[in-house]
Design an enzyme around this catalytic site. Structure first.
Site, mmCIF file in Angstrom:
data_model
loop_
_atom_site.group_PDB
_atom_site.id
_atom_site.type_symbol
_atom_site.label_atom_id
_atom_site.label_comp_id
_atom_site.label_asym_id
_atom_site.label_seq_id
_atom_site.Cartn_x
_atom_site.Cartn_y
_atom_site.Cartn_z
ATOM 1 N N HIS A 8 8.578 8.334 7.640
ATOM 2 C CA HIS A 8 8.009 8.386 5.993
ATOM 3 C C HIS A 8 6.704 9.155 6.173
ATOM 4 O O HIS A 8 6.376 9.502 7.422
ATOM 5 C CB HIS A 8 7.363 6.933 5.651
ATOM 6 C CG HIS A 8 6.463 6.097 6.542
ATOM 7 N ND1 HIS A 8 5.127 6.548 6.763
ATOM 8 C CD2 HIS A 8 6.622 5.103 7.369
ATOM 9 C CE1 HIS A 8 4.731 5.671 7.510
ATOM 10 N NE2 HIS A 8 5.427 4.942 8.168
ATOM 11 N N GLY A 9 6.019 9.621 5.111
ATOM 12 C CA GLY A 9 4.851 10.111 5.014
ATOM 13 C C GLY A 9 3.693 9.356 5.613
ATOM 14 O O GLY A 9 3.570 8.208 5.623
ATOM 15 N N ILE A 10 2.600 10.138 5.559
ATOM 16 C CA ILE A 10 1.333 9.597 6.002
ATOM 17 C C ILE A 10 0.726 8.568 4.813
ATOM 18 O O ILE A 10 1.194 8.432 3.773
ATOM 19 C CB ILE A 10 0.072 10.558 6.413
ATOM 20 C CG1 ILE A 10 0.701 11.285 7.701
ATOM 21 C CG2 ILE A 10 -0.982 10.063 6.404
ATOM 22 C CD1 ILE A 10 -0.418 12.321 7.991
ATOM 23 N N THR A 11 0.227 7.387 5.278
ATOM 24 C CA THR A 11 -0.530 6.553 4.573
ATOM 25 C C THR A 11 -1.865 6.478 4.992
ATOM 26 O O THR A 11 -2.343 6.904 6.149
ATOM 27 C CB THR A 11 0.016 5.135 4.650
ATOM 28 O OG1 THR A 11 -0.309 4.614 6.058
ATOM 29 C CG2 THR A 11 1.677 5.085 4.588
ATOM 30 N N ASP A 12 -2.932 5.822 4.248
ATOM 31 C CA ASP A 12 -4.118 5.568 4.729
ATOM 32 C C ASP A 12 -4.207 4.634 5.780
ATOM 33 O O ASP A 12 -5.142 5.003 6.543
ATOM 34 C CB ASP A 12 -4.995 4.811 3.394
ATOM 35 C CG ASP A 12 -5.379 5.860 2.296
ATOM 36 O OD1 ASP A 12 -5.191 7.011 2.498
ATOM 37 O OD2 ASP A 12 -5.629 5.155 1.066
ATOM 38 N N TRP A 13 -3.394 3.751 6.088
ATOM 39 C CA TRP A 13 -3.614 3.010 7.296
ATOM 40 C C TRP A 13 -2.925 3.763 8.373
ATOM 41 O O TRP A 13 -3.642 3.521 9.470
ATOM 42 C CB TRP A 13 -2.738 1.696 7.325
ATOM 43 C CG TRP A 13 -3.304 0.786 6.463
ATOM 44 C CD1 TRP A 13 -4.285 0.671 5.433
ATOM 45 C CD2 TRP A 13 -2.918 -0.906 6.642
ATOM 46 N NE1 TRP A 13 -4.691 -0.608 5.073
ATOM 47 C CE2 TRP A 13 -3.712 -1.343 5.660
ATOM 48 C CE3 TRP A 13 -2.101 -1.475 7.242
ATOM 49 C CZ2 TRP A 13 -3.690 -2.773 5.526
ATOM 50 C CZ3 TRP A 13 -2.061 -2.825 7.432
ATOM 51 C CH2 TRP A 13 -3.030 -3.594 6.266
ATOM 52 N N GLN A 20 0.542 -1.123 10.620
ATOM 53 C CA GLN A 20 1.126 -1.394 9.399
ATOM 54 C C GLN A 20 2.266 -2.378 9.666
ATOM 55 O O GLN A 20 2.190 -3.457 8.653
ATOM 56 C CB GLN A 20 1.435 -0.241 8.623
ATOM 57 C CG GLN A 20 0.648 0.873 8.345
ATOM 58 C CD GLN A 20 1.140 2.038 7.665
ATOM 59 O OE1 GLN A 20 0.904 2.396 6.354
ATOM 60 N NE2 GLN A 20 1.843 2.700 8.451
ATOM 61 N N ARG A 57 6.362 3.045 1.431
ATOM 62 C CA ARG A 57 6.226 4.367 1.960
ATOM 63 C C ARG A 57 7.548 4.930 2.338
ATOM 64 O O ARG A 57 7.505 6.240 2.276
ATOM 65 C CB ARG A 57 5.196 4.117 3.245
ATOM 66 C CG ARG A 57 5.897 2.996 4.112
ATOM 67 C CD ARG A 57 4.486 2.912 4.972
ATOM 68 N NE ARG A 57 4.883 2.078 6.424
ATOM 69 C CZ ARG A 57 4.648 0.695 6.361
ATOM 70 N NH1 ARG A 57 4.429 -0.016 5.204
ATOM 71 N NH2 ARG A 57 4.901 -0.108 7.530
ATOM 72 N N GLU A 81 10.164 -1.559 9.601
ATOM 73 C CA GLU A 81 9.203 -1.272 10.569
ATOM 74 C C GLU A 81 9.292 -2.575 11.459
ATOM 75 O O GLU A 81 9.543 -3.513 10.925
ATOM 76 C CB GLU A 81 7.877 -0.923 10.304
ATOM 77 C CG GLU A 81 6.916 -0.589 11.383
ATOM 78 C CD GLU A 81 7.347 0.513 12.324
ATOM 79 O OE1 GLU A 81 8.387 0.369 13.005
ATOM 80 O OE2 GLU A 81 6.560 1.435 12.599
ATOM 81 N N HIS A 152 10.532 4.159 9.774
ATOM 82 C CA HIS A 152 9.267 4.100 10.367
ATOM 83 C C HIS A 152 9.139 4.392 11.650
ATOM 84 O O HIS A 152 10.350 4.542 12.545
ATOM 85 C CB HIS A 152 8.792 2.528 10.115
ATOM 86 C CG HIS A 152 8.930 2.038 8.897
ATOM 87 N ND1 HIS A 152 7.950 2.129 7.732
ATOM 88 C CD2 HIS A 152 9.922 1.469 7.968
ATOM 89 C CE1 HIS A 152 8.352 1.549 6.710
ATOM 90 N NE2 HIS A 152 9.721 1.280 6.893
#
Length: 213
Positions: A8-13, A20, A57, A81, A152
């Site tokens: 998946h793409g980037i997350t704030d975490w 995560q 995500r 994940e 993930h």
């Protein structure tokens, strides 16, 4: 059958190096941009089916990559994940470390890693991702299809550990795959062959984990 395995793409975490696991954290704008660039890189692939982790995500990454294609998107819990139990939400950057020292084994000694309460071991994730692949390979209706699989970091490493038939000690292979990196696998008569691995379609985005592995 061709499989396109995508983290998946980037997350704030991700950006803050927080664990995560199975917490349902959405993509941030950078993550959506990476997915859009990956979609452009894969625009000529005639996807027939998509299987995704149920976490948002991964599902949003799939939707962005597929764009206007009329493709069924199937939730597959075995692509979720790795569960980190009590560690989820904790920071694992060098500067903001919030975990027991034993967590270093997560990257350095997967076979010796001991999960916290409510978490999974690497053997657990390898088992469920291996069962997913075995089921996928044997479905006659999927033969000859191009299948997008969005998942993930640790789950993707489990898929590849099974495909490469490597021991748990080699769980991470050559390292954590980049966000939105694509690995292409061809499966013939139930035998997978990796055609390309960890391919990205973007530039100038720092890997949040580059200094941690």
């Amino acid at each position: 059958m061709k499989l396109y395995l995508v983290r998946h793409g980037i997350t704030d975490w991700n950006a803050r190096k927080k664990i995560q696991g199975q917490v349902d954290i959405p993509l941030n704008e950078t993550g959506r941009d990476l997915a859009r660039k990956t979609a452009e890189g894969l625009k000529d692939v005639p996807f027939d089916l998509c299987m995704t982790s149920p976490l948002c995500r991964a599902k949003e990454t799939a939707r962005i990559i597929l764009g206007s294609r009329n493709v069924n998107i199937l939730d597959e819990p075995r692509l979720m994940e790795m569960a980190f139990g009590d560690y989820e939400g904790k920071c694992c950057s060098r500067e903001g470390w919030e975990l027991p020292e034993g967590f270093h084994k997560f990257f350095d000694d997967p076979a010796g890693y001991e999960p916290p309460r409510g978490g999974e071991s690497f053997a657990d994730v390898k088992k469920r991702t291996g069962e997913f692949l075995a089921d996928l390979y044997q479905k006659p209706e999927y033969q000859g299809l191009n299948i997008l699989i969005t998942t993930h970091g640790a789950a993707l490493a489990g898929l590849l550990n099974n495909i490469k038939e490597e021991p748990l000690s080699r769980y991470w292979g050559d390292g954590v795959h980049r966000n939105c990196a694509v690995t292409e696998v061809e499966v013939r008569d139930g035998v997978p062959e990796i055609l390309s691995e960890n391919v990205i379609y973007y530039e100038n985005v720092k890997d949040p984990w580059a200094d941690e592995k």
